[in-house]
Scaffold this motif. Structure first.
Motif, PDB file in Angstrom:
ATOM      1  N   LEU A 187      -7.850  -1.572   0.968  1.00 20.30           N
ATOM      2  CA  LEU A 187      -6.708  -1.590   1.868  1.00 20.30           C
ATOM      3  C   LEU A 187      -6.531  -0.256   2.544  1.00 20.30           C
ATOM      4  CD1 LEU A 187      -4.174  -3.292  -0.465  1.00 20.30           C
ATOM      5  CD2 LEU A 187      -5.152  -4.290   1.539  1.00 20.30           C
ATOM      6  N   SER A 188      -5.292   0.001   3.097  1.00 20.01           N
ATOM      7  CA  SER A 188      -5.062   1.296   3.703  1.00 20.01           C
ATOM      8  C   SER A 188      -3.618   1.569   3.988  1.00 20.01           C
ATOM      9  CB  SER A 188      -5.853   1.382   4.994  1.00 20.01           C
ATOM     10  OG  SER A 188      -5.272   2.268   5.872  1.00 20.01           O
ATOM     11  N   LEU A 189      -3.157   2.760   3.566  1.00 17.54           N
ATOM     12  CA  LEU A 189      -1.760   3.149   3.827  1.00 17.54           C
ATOM     13  C   LEU A 189      -1.618   3.416   5.296  1.00 17.54           C
ATOM     14  CD1 LEU A 189       1.048   3.906   3.002  1.00 17.54           C
ATOM     15  CD2 LEU A 189       0.298   6.217   2.624  1.00 17.54           C
ATOM     16  N   ALA A 190      -2.611   4.043   5.888  1.00 22.15           N
ATOM     17  CA  ALA A 190      -2.543   4.269   7.312  1.00 22.15           C
ATOM     18  C   ALA A 190      -2.515   2.948   7.997  1.00 22.15           C
ATOM     19  CB  ALA A 190      -3.730   5.060   7.789  1.00 22.15           C
ATOM     20  N   ASN A 249       4.678   4.982  12.371  1.00 20.85           N
ATOM     21  CA  ASN A 249       3.871   5.923  11.583  1.00 20.85           C
ATOM     22  C   ASN A 249       4.603   6.473  10.369  1.00 20.85           C
ATOM     23  OD1 ASN A 249       1.351   5.949  12.695  1.00 20.85           O
ATOM     24  ND2 ASN A 249       1.898   7.419  14.274  1.00 20.85           N
ATOM     25  N   SER A 250       5.448   5.672   9.772  1.00 25.32           N
ATOM     26  CA  SER A 250       6.185   6.130   8.598  1.00 25.32           C
ATOM     27  C   SER A 250       5.658   5.496   7.338  1.00 25.32           C
ATOM     28  CB  SER A 250       7.666   5.757   8.749  1.00 25.32           C
ATOM     29  OG  SER A 250       8.326   5.912   7.540  1.00 25.32           O
ATOM     30  N   SER A 257      -6.556   6.104   7.956  1.00 24.04           N
ATOM     31  CA  SER A 257      -5.131   6.163   7.638  1.00 24.04           C
ATOM     32  C   SER A 257      -4.892   6.147   6.141  1.00 24.04           C
ATOM     33  CB  SER A 257      -4.402   4.983   8.283  1.00 24.04           C
ATOM     34  OG  SER A 257      -4.469   5.060   9.681  1.00 24.04           O
ATOM     35  N   LEU A 258      -5.692   5.340   5.437  1.00 25.45           N
ATOM     36  CA  LEU A 258      -5.552   5.275   3.987  1.00 25.45           C
ATOM     37  C   LEU A 258      -5.822   6.627   3.344  1.00 25.45           C
ATOM     38  CD1 LEU A 258      -5.117   3.651   1.425  1.00 25.45           C
ATOM     39  CD2 LEU A 258      -7.502   2.940   1.531  1.00 25.45           C
ATOM     40  N   LYS A 293     -14.021  -6.377   6.735  1.00 23.08           N
ATOM     41  CA  LYS A 293     -13.114  -5.310   6.323  1.00 23.08           C
ATOM     42  C   LYS A 293     -11.915  -5.279   7.274  1.00 23.08           C
ATOM     43  CE  LYS A 293     -16.886  -2.521   4.449  1.00 23.08           C
ATOM     44  NZ  LYS A 293     -17.394  -1.169   4.153  1.00 23.08           N
ATOM     45  N   ILE A 294     -10.840  -4.669   6.821  1.00 20.73           N
ATOM     46  CA  ILE A 294      -9.669  -4.501   7.684  1.00 20.73           C
ATOM     47  C   ILE A 294      -9.841  -3.193   8.444  1.00 20.73           C
ATOM     48  CG2 ILE A 294      -7.166  -4.289   7.803  1.00 20.73           C
ATOM     49  CD1 ILE A 294      -8.245  -7.047   6.909  1.00 20.73           C
ATOM     50  N   SER A 295      -9.915  -3.297   9.754  1.00 22.92           N
ATOM     51  CA  SER A 295     -10.164  -2.116  10.579  1.00 22.92           C
ATOM     52  C   SER A 295      -8.904  -1.571  11.238  1.00 22.92           C
ATOM     53  CB  SER A 295     -11.205  -2.439  11.662  1.00 22.92           C
ATOM     54  OG  SER A 295     -10.804  -3.578  12.425  1.00 22.92           O
ATOM     55  N   ASN A 296      -7.858  -2.387  11.290  1.00 26.29           N
ATOM     56  CA  ASN A 296      -6.620  -1.902  11.912  1.00 26.29           C
ATOM     57  C   ASN A 296      -5.431  -2.697  11.389  1.00 26.29           C
ATOM     58  OD1 ASN A 296      -5.275  -0.167  13.905  1.00 26.29           O
ATOM     59  ND2 ASN A 296      -4.786  -2.074  14.949  1.00 26.29           N
ATOM     60  N   GLN A 297      -4.300  -2.041  11.307  1.00 24.73           N
ATOM     61  CA  GLN A 297      -3.043  -2.699  10.940  1.00 24.73           C
ATOM     62  C   GLN A 297      -1.928  -2.098  11.776  1.00 24.73           C
ATOM     63  OE1 GLN A 297      -1.961  -4.007   6.911  1.00 24.73           O
ATOM     64  NE2 GLN A 297      -0.351  -2.469   6.961  1.00 24.73           N
TER      65      GLN A 297
END
Length: 213
Positions: A23-26, A34-35, A118-119, A201-205
């Motif tokens: 996954l990714s926090l970013a 962006n919080s 971001s992660l 894969k997840i490339s953007n959120q």
């Protein structure tokens, strides 16, 4: 690119073989403001993956989803792969954030591109500030918004997934602190799953709406 069609299609939950996990926090933080606090997070048990290889066999429950697209067999297979990445990515976010950014093992398994960057950045920020994620990054109302299958290369394939998450079920807090009480709120988030060297894969959120739609 398929962005909509005539009849709704509902996919029951099922067991999918050959899992990946990331996954990714970013990606979570990749939501509009962006919080890191504004993104969903989770307190699911931090499970260590056996290996970093996406070829490992494991069982993963694909969430029930809805779509307005008339999916053919190839597109259904792509959605299955994208949803395995979707679940793995969220599990990874939960693991990384609940560890205060310290557990970065195999984060590339389900995260790529902007989500992976971001992660890493979010994990670094959490560790630097001596904070961690309390609560739960969850998902519900999963919908497949669009799908693109390339005739040239599978690495150009992509699936866009909309889902709701309880924004009030997580919080970034200092080490030793517990989950605070928060007013009930939900978000709608858009994830883009894409092929990278043959693996989904997840490339953007990104944030779709500050309410569940």
């Amino acid at each position: 690119m398929r962005t909509g069609s005539s009849r709704p299609h509902r996919r029951p939950a099922q067991i999918f073989i050959a899992v990946f996990s990331a996954l990714s926090l970013a990606a979570v933080v990749g939501c509009a403001d962006n919080s890191p606090v504004a993104a969903p997070t989770s307190t699911l048990p931090a499970e260590q993956p056996d290996t970093a290889s996406t070829d490992d066999s494991a069982e993963v429950a694909i969430p029930e989803y809805e779509t307005d697209l008339d999916l053919d067999n190839e597109e259904k297979k792509a959605v299955d792969g994208a949803l395995v990445a979707f679940v793995g990515y969220i599990d990874t976010i939960n693991r990384v954030f609940s560890s205060g950014g310290k557990d970065l093992n195999d984060i590339e398994t389900y995260a790529a591109a902007d989500s992976l960057d971001s992660l890493r950045q979010s994990a670094n920020d959490l560790e630097k500030d001596s904070k961690y994620m309390a609560g739960e990054y969850d998902y519900y109302n999963v919908r497949v918004q669009s799908i693109a299958i390339s005739a040239d290369s599978s690495d150009k394939d992509s699936v866009k997934i909309l889902f709701c998450s309880h924004d009030s079920k997580h919080a970034v807090v200092g080490k030793g602190k517990t989950m605070p009480s928060q007013p009930k709120t939900s978000l709608t988030i858009l994830q883009t799953a894409s092929k990278h060297n043959g693996d989904w894969k997840i490339s953007n959120q990104e944030l779709w709406s500050k309410k569940c739609e």
